[in-house]
Write a protein that holds these residues in place. Structure first.
Motif, PDB file in Angstrom:
ATOM      1  N   VAL A 161       0.855  -1.202   0.000  1.00 41.77           N
ATOM      2  CA  VAL A 161       0.000   0.000   0.000  1.00 41.77           C
ATOM      3  C   VAL A 161       0.883   1.242   0.000  1.00 41.77           C
ATOM      4  O   VAL A 161       0.674   2.166  -0.791  1.00 41.77           O
ATOM      5  N   ASP A 194       1.245   3.989  -3.045  1.00 43.66           N
ATOM      6  CA  ASP A 194       1.033   5.418  -2.765  1.00 43.66           C
ATOM      7  C   ASP A 194       2.237   6.246  -3.210  1.00 43.66           C
ATOM      8  O   ASP A 194       2.074   7.323  -3.790  1.00 43.66           O
ATOM      9  N   PHE A 211      -2.826   5.367  -6.628  1.00 44.35           N
ATOM     10  CA  PHE A 211      -3.777   5.397  -5.521  1.00 44.35           C
ATOM     11  C   PHE A 211      -4.881   4.361  -5.677  1.00 44.35           C
ATOM     12  O   PHE A 211      -5.372   3.820  -4.692  1.00 44.35           O
ATOM     13  N   ALA A 212      -5.285   4.063  -6.902  1.00 38.77           N
ATOM     14  CA  ALA A 212      -6.321   3.046  -7.113  1.00 38.77           C
ATOM     15  C   ALA A 212      -5.798   1.668  -6.707  1.00 38.77           C
ATOM     16  O   ALA A 212      -6.531   0.892  -6.078  1.00 38.77           O
ATOM     17  N   ALA A 228      -3.427   1.141  -4.500  1.00 37.73           N
ATOM     18  CA  ALA A 228      -3.333   1.184  -3.041  1.00 37.73           C
ATOM     19  C   ALA A 228      -4.701   0.960  -2.401  1.00 37.73           C
ATOM     20  O   ALA A 228      -4.821   0.231  -1.411  1.00 37.73           O
ATOM     21  N   GLU A 229      -5.729   1.556  -2.980  1.00 37.39           N
ATOM     22  CA  GLU A 229      -7.081   1.400  -2.433  1.00 37.39           C
ATOM     23  C   GLU A 229      -7.548  -0.052  -2.574  1.00 37.39           C
ATOM     24  O   GLU A 229      -8.144  -0.615  -1.651  1.00 37.39           O
ATOM     25  N   SER A 230      -7.279  -0.667  -3.709  1.00 35.58           N
ATOM     26  CA  SER A 230      -7.616  -2.075  -3.914  1.00 35.58           C
ATOM     27  C   SER A 230      -6.914  -2.949  -2.878  1.00 35.58           C
ATOM     28  O   SER A 230      -7.520  -3.850  -2.288  1.00 35.58           O
ATOM     29  N   ARG A 239      -5.903  -2.072   0.051  1.00 31.23           N
ATOM     30  CA  ARG A 239      -6.522  -1.847   1.368  1.00 31.23           C
ATOM     31  C   ARG A 239      -7.748  -2.744   1.550  1.00 31.23           C
ATOM     32  O   ARG A 239      -7.970  -3.298   2.630  1.00 31.23           O
ATOM     33  N   GLY A 240      -8.540  -2.896   0.486  1.00 25.91           N
ATOM     34  CA  GLY A 240      -9.698  -3.787   0.551  1.00 25.91           C
ATOM     35  C   GLY A 240      -9.286  -5.230   0.777  1.00 25.91           C
ATOM     36  O   GLY A 240      -9.912  -5.962   1.551  1.00 25.91           O
TER      37      GLY A 240
END
Length: 156
Positions: A111, A115, A120-121, A123-125, A127-128
């Motif tokens: 992550v 970043d 960022f997309a 990283a967001e994936s 995180r999920g």
């Protein structure tokens, strides 16, 4: 004007690390499929059912990671990490717990790396995925009758 410091990781390095994560997801799929079927005894029936759900979630993770590797210009890995097996249910759960700890450590690092590259997309994936991996860790620790361990974060 201030210049932005260069990222501590390159896109190519991120691809390499994500491919390592992908191999770990393949390992998890195989382990969860196997363990969910071979765990025996009343004490393990609930966790065996949960491991079946985990296997499906790990497949979803693998698809997401493969998509990120492709997006970044790499070729997704096709090789799983090796899977440990045992005749003892508790050993299998401990193997899984250790694998989840390693997976969480690595995704926490990933992550930050995504970043750093302004991905960022991705990283967001990740995180999920981390949310589900942490749920797996908690379920395994609970089945083993221990507190969920803090996996920490992987070194670069």
């Amino acid at each position: 004007m201030s210049k932005t410091a260069p990222a501590a990781i390159t896109r190519e390095e991120l691809v390499e690390k994500l491919n390592d994560d992908l191999s770990r997801e393949y390992q998890a799929i195989i382990a969860y499929v196997n363990y969910s079927q071979v765990l025996k005894g009343a004490a393990y029936m609930n966790i065996a059912d949960e491991l079946t759900v985990h296997a499906k979630q790990e497949l979803d993770h693998a698809l997401q990671i493969a998509n990120h590797v492709d997006y970044l210009g790499g070729m997704p890995s096709v090789t799983p990490k090796s899977v440990k097996t045992s005749e003892k249910a508790e050993d299998m759960l401990r193997f899984d717990l250790e694998n989840e700890k390693e997976t969480i450590r690595n995704y926490r690092r990933r992550v930050k790396q995504a970043d750093e590259l302004n991905e960022f997309a991705i990283a967001e994936s990740l995180r999920g995925i981390l949310v589900q991996e942490q749920d797996h860790l908690i379920a395994l620790a609970t089945a083993l009758g221990i507190d969920a361990p803090d996996p920490g974060i992987a070194d670069r």
